[in-house]
Each structure stands twice: as structure tokens, then as C-alpha cells.
Design an enzyme around this catalytic site. Structure first.
Site, mmCIF file in Angstrom:
data_model
loop_
_atom_site.group_PDB
_atom_site.id
_atom_site.type_symbol
_atom_site.label_atom_id
_atom_site.label_comp_id
_atom_site.label_asym_id
_atom_site.label_seq_id
_atom_site.Cartn_x
_atom_site.Cartn_y
_atom_site.Cartn_z
ATOM 1 N N TYR A 149 31.461 71.958 26.402
ATOM 2 C CA TYR A 149 31.361 71.456 27.833
ATOM 3 C C TYR A 149 32.075 72.525 28.672
ATOM 4 C CZ TYR A 149 30.842 68.280 31.854
ATOM 5 O OH TYR A 149 30.579 67.961 33.122
ATOM 6 N N ASP A 244 35.901 80.242 28.667
ATOM 7 C CA ASP A 244 35.666 79.070 29.597
ATOM 8 C C ASP A 244 37.402 78.477 29.361
ATOM 9 O OD1 ASP A 244 34.099 76.027 30.239
ATOM 10 O OD2 ASP A 244 35.884 76.739 31.029
ATOM 11 N N LYS A 272 41.381 72.818 36.867
ATOM 12 C CA LYS A 272 42.357 71.890 36.496
ATOM 13 C C LYS A 272 43.718 72.328 37.018
ATOM 14 C CE LYS A 272 39.305 70.173 32.597
ATOM 15 N NZ LYS A 272 39.128 68.934 32.967
HETATM 16 P P1 KE4 Z 1 34.809 70.353 36.609
HETATM 17 O O1 KE4 Z 1 33.499 70.608 37.180
HETATM 18 O O2 KE4 Z 1 34.830 68.924 35.885
HETATM 19 O O3 KE4 Z 1 36.138 70.888 37.454
HETATM 20 O O4 KE4 Z 1 35.070 71.216 35.152
HETATM 21 C C1 KE4 Z 1 34.217 71.322 34.181
HETATM 22 C C2 KE4 Z 1 34.610 71.794 32.933
HETATM 23 C C3 KE4 Z 1 34.363 73.116 32.419
HETATM 24 N N1 KE4 Z 1 34.713 73.570 31.465
HETATM 25 C C4 KE4 Z 1 35.590 72.860 30.587
HETATM 26 C C5 KE4 Z 1 36.299 73.561 29.363
HETATM 27 C C6 KE4 Z 1 35.966 71.513 30.937
HETATM 28 O O5 KE4 Z 1 36.863 70.800 30.057
HETATM 29 C C7 KE4 Z 1 35.557 71.019 32.108
HETATM 30 C C8 KE4 Z 1 35.729 69.799 32.521
HETATM 31 N N2 KE4 Z 1 36.402 68.651 31.707
HETATM 32 C C9 KE4 Z 1 36.174 67.372 31.683
HETATM 33 C C10 KE4 Z 1 37.202 66.688 30.671
HETATM 34 N N3 KE4 Z 1 36.811 67.130 29.189
HETATM 35 C C11 KE4 Z 1 36.436 66.777 33.031
HETATM 36 C C12 KE4 Z 1 36.514 65.075 32.927
HETATM 37 C C13 KE4 Z 1 35.335 64.810 33.808
HETATM 38 O O6 KE4 Z 1 34.171 65.272 33.715
HETATM 39 O O7 KE4 Z 1 35.416 63.624 34.651
#
Ligand code: KE4
Length: 434
Positions: A149, A244, A272
Site C-alpha cells: 500500500y 516507499d 509518519k
Molecule cells: P499517508 O497518506 O496515510 O500519510 O501515507 C500513505 C502510506 C504510504 N506508504 C506506506 C508504506 C504506508 O504504510 C502508508 C500509510 N499507512 C497506513 C497504515 N498501514 C496509514 C493508516 C491509515 O491509512 O489510516
């Protein structure tokens, strides 16, 4: 004696109200308990390794806001930096010194990054990195891996992990076929399919993007052969290799998975931890690639609040804490203690589990199969996971609400916290058998 943290009265009222105002009552689907059922506790405050909900329950927190809180909630150094930044204002829409200070820290710490651009989320970071790779190479093709993801980017919402996988829509409605026509999805850790993809499309591939340790199908670890083949094929074909590291950046090592595994990508995305809980994402990499970005180059990317001083102050405080404290020996030690404890708790209850862990990020898969990709991850018993999850939640332990996520231990979790967690796990695994 384990606590009873099953009271949800106030959370139920707030969830019912929120659900009439906000889709699913949440501002991100991953929080909605869709896969485990029940009412998500509404949190009132965090402190160190703990969360406190509106019903007076205290939880040992293994979500850490889905990764940012490497040093737990409300670390004094981070709070102080934010408070001081607030004194001068929140955002100016003009360059500030803090943006270059955080950029320098990232460049010093992350091996692949020669130049970096700040954005407001991990999604913005990956979306921008893909556009830059396409602008740099003049190609359109992008390879991603099933179960990974990368945020809710149209072109990457194909066979996606995290909430998309958890809620059963890995390829989202609303994404037009044209947006994903150039996206090639391969199985993670599959060298053969990677070779074929490059034989067939190598000269059309702008980028390969992957989580260099996956968190979003649960924790899945790359084989050394997979990573080195990726690096070799991208170099050979002039394809941009994008790590990523939104989740793994500053989590698995100060320099992320690329430092841990000794493989340097061409671009890296971050999020994060870099914002310490404030909205910060970043993308960076080789200077020749980053010089394609507007206003120096022609690839456009922009953001009103990108690099705002308050978020920069939080990020600077976080990265300075990492450099001063080097938390990784402790994170490895306490992550190992937790994993060993979960394994012994499951064995005692006769529950088959496979635990994948890198440092302080790990997943307990409720399956008897070794988990190396999405196909093996999805052999997990998600109904049994839901029962285990609630058994823990009602005994004061707060895990990510999905089998297909990684949990995070912070540098401020104590041995006593782990002991209490394992005691709750033993009781909850027994629940699973009833
Ligand atoms: P954000 O747009 O949520 O800041 O980041 C997206 C993203 C991109 N790449 C990786 C590897 C990620 O894990 C994420 C976001 N992770 C999720 C949890 N696995 C965020 C939690 C959520 O979507 O509320």
C-alpha cells in the site's frame, strides 16, 4: 491481575454521532474496526506507551498513530519544539530556515537522498515520486507489488494493502481504467515474475515502487535475492527504483530499510516518523532526478502547507532525538521480547501463528503457513484474529485493528508493558479456542 477495559459507553455514543457526520465515523478507514467489528475506542489523550480513551480505559498502545510515535506519545523534546514553533506562527507560505534544517537531516540520514521535497502525507510523497520518475524517464509504466500500500494514489490503488485489503477493496471503485492502465502488479518476493516483467516491458518502465519491508499486508520481509535483483534490473533498464519508506523510514534503522539491507534505491518516500505525529511526508533521491521537479525542472508538484514551520519543528526534534538516543538496540530487544512472548502464548493455547518481525515492527499472522507474500498472508484466519484482537483490547492492549497491518513497539515501552501484553495474549488466545 489483567484490567477490564471493555467499557465503551461514551465511545459508542460518539461513534454513533460521528457516523452521521463523517463516512464510517472516521477520517481514515483503517480506524473503523471494519474487519474486527465492534466500536473503536475514542481516544482522549496519549502518554508515552499508553492511550487513554473517553471511557477511562488505559491501553498499552502498539499502533503509535500507525507508526509515527517512535518515542511514544507526547515526548517532551517534541512537544517543546512544537510549542516554540507555535510562538512565531503556524504557516507563512514562504521559505523558512526550518525546512532546510529538516532537509539536511534527511539527506544526512537516508543513504539515497541527495535532495528532498517536503509534502503533507505519505500519499502525496508516493504520488509525487511516481510523477517525477515518469517525467525523468519519459516513460509511463510502473511496477507495484500485490499487498503493498502506497497511499490512496489512483495509479497505485491496485491490489493494494492496508485498509483497502482489510475492507476487501484492494482495487478501488472510482479509479478510471486509464489511471491504472500503466500499472503492472507482481507478487512480492517473486524473482521470476520480475525477470519476465522486465524482459517484456523493461524499456517502458518508469519506476518500480515497493515497501522494502512490507507493513500493509502485515509484516512481510523481502528476500535478499529479491532486493538485489530489483536493484540490478532497474539499473540495467534505466528504471527508477523507489523505496516507499513511509513506514520503514527511521523505524527499522536511522537510514531505513535501505541502510539495514544495504540496497540504495534511486528515490525514497517518507512519512509518519518524519513528522513525529504532525502531517509531514517527503520524497527525495538522486539529485539528477530531483532536479526535474518544479520550479527547477518541469515536473509540477506543490502544496500550500508543505514544509510548514510547526510540522518541520516536530520533524527536526524527532530526527535529532534519533541521532542523540540511537533507539535501535532497545527497539530490537523489546521487539524480540514481544515476538517471543506472542509465540509462546500461541503455542501454549495450541494456536498456529507465524510471526514476521523487523526490529520494532511485527505481525502475528494466525496461519500455519510461512508468510512471504499476499497469497500466504491471506491464508490467515481473520475471524479468529478478530476474536484475539478484542480479547486483547478488553484486557488493555491496543493492536492495529486488522490482520493485514504491522504493530509497532516504541522506545518507551517497558519490559513490564510487554509482560502485561503477553499475559493478555495468553488469555486472549484461549478465548480464540472457545
Ligand atoms: P499517508 O497518506 O496515510 O500519510 O501515507 C500513505 C502510506 C504510504 N506508504 C506506506 C508504506 C504506508 O504504510 C502508508 C500509510 N499507512 C497506513 C497504515 N498501514 C496509514 C493508516 C491509515 O491509512 O489510516
Amino acid at each position: 491481575m489483567l484490567p477490564d477495559t471493555s467499557k465503551r459507553t461514551r465511545s459508542e455514543f460518539l461513534f454513533e454521532r460521528a457516523s452521521r457526520l463523517i463516512p464510517g465515523g472516521v477520517n481514515s478507514p483503517a480506524r473503523a474496526f471494519g474487519a474486527v467489528g465492534g466500536t473503536p475506542p475514542f481516544m482522549k489523550r496519549g502518554e508515552g506507551a499508553y492511550l487513554f480513551d473517553v471511557d477511562g480505559n488505559r491501553f498499552i498502545d502498539y499502533v503509535g498513530s500507525w507508526g509515527p510515535h517512535l518515542f511514544g506519545h507526547r515526548h517532551p523534546a517534541i512537544l517543546q519544539a512544537i510549542e516554540q514553533a507555535l510562538i512565531i506562527g503556524t504557516s507563512f507560505g514562504a521559505p523558512t530556515e526550518a525546512e532546510a534544517e529538516l532537509a539536511q537531516l534527511v539527506i544526512d540520514m537516508v543513504p539515497s537522498v541527495e535532495m528532498v521535497r517536503m509534502v503533507n502525507s505519505g500519499t502525496e510523497a508516493t504520488m509525487s515520486a511516481i510523477r517525477v520518475a515518469r517525467g525523468f524517464t519519459g516513460r509511463n509504466g510502473v511496477v507495484k507489488f500485490a499487498g503493498c500500500y502506497h497511499g490512496h494514489v489512483d495509479s497505485l490503488l491496485v491490489a493494494a494493502g492496508s485498509g483497502a485489503l482489510t475492507l476487501g477493496c484492494p482495487s478501488s471503485p472510482g479509479v478510471p481504467p486509464g489511471a491504472t492502465a500503466d500499472t503492472v502488479v507482481l507478487p512480492y518476493n517473486d524473482c521470476e515474475s520480475l525477470e519476465v516483467a522486465f524482459q517484456e516491458n523493461g524499456d517502458q518502465l518508469a519506476a518500480v515502487i515497493l515497501e522494502p519491508v512490507v507493513g500493509n499486508m502485515g509484516c512481510v520481509i523481502p528476500t535478499p535475492e529479491f532486493l538485489s535483483l530489483l536493484r540490478r534490473l532497474c539499473t540495467q533498464h534505466g528504471t527508477v527504483l523507489i523505496f516507499d519508506e513511509v513506514m520503514t523510514g527511521f523505524r527499522v534503522a536511522a537510514g531505513g530499510a535501505q541502510q539495514l539491507f544495504g540496497i540504495t534505491p534511486d528515490m525514497t518516500t517518507l512519512g509518519k516518523i518524519i513528522g513525529a505525529g504532525m502531517p509531514v511526508g517527503a520524497y527525495g533521491g538522486r539529485a539528477d532526478i530531483m532536479n526535474c521537479v518544479s520550479p527547477v525542472g518541469k515536473v509540477y508538484q506543490a502544496g500550500t502547507l508543505a514544509g510548514n514551520p510547526v510540522a518541520m519543528a516536530a520533524g527536526i526534534a524527532m530526527l535529532n532525538l534519533i541521532r542523540e538516543r540511537n533507539p535501535y538496540p532497545r527497539l530490537e530487544q523489546i521487539g524480540e521480547k514481544l515476538a517471543v512472548g506472542f509465540q509462546s502464548a500461541a503455542s501454549a493455547a495450541g494456536v498456529d501463528v507465524r510471526i514476521n518481525r523487523v526490529g520494532s515492527m511485527l505481525t502475528v499472522f494466525l496461519t500455519s503457513q510461512t508468510v512471504t507474500n499476499l497469497a500466504s498472508a491471506t491464508t490467515s484466519d481473520t475471524a479468529r484474529f478478530a476474536r484475539w484482537f478484542h480479547g486483547l483490547l478488553n484486557r488493555g492492549v491496543y493492536l492495529p485493528c486488522s490482520q493485514f497491518e504491522a504493530l509497532f513497539v516504541s522506545a518507551v515501552h517497558t519490559d513490564a508493558d510487554i509482560d502485561q501484553t503477553i499475559a493478555a495474549a495468553i488469555a486472549s488466545f484461549s478465548d480464540c479456542n472457545n
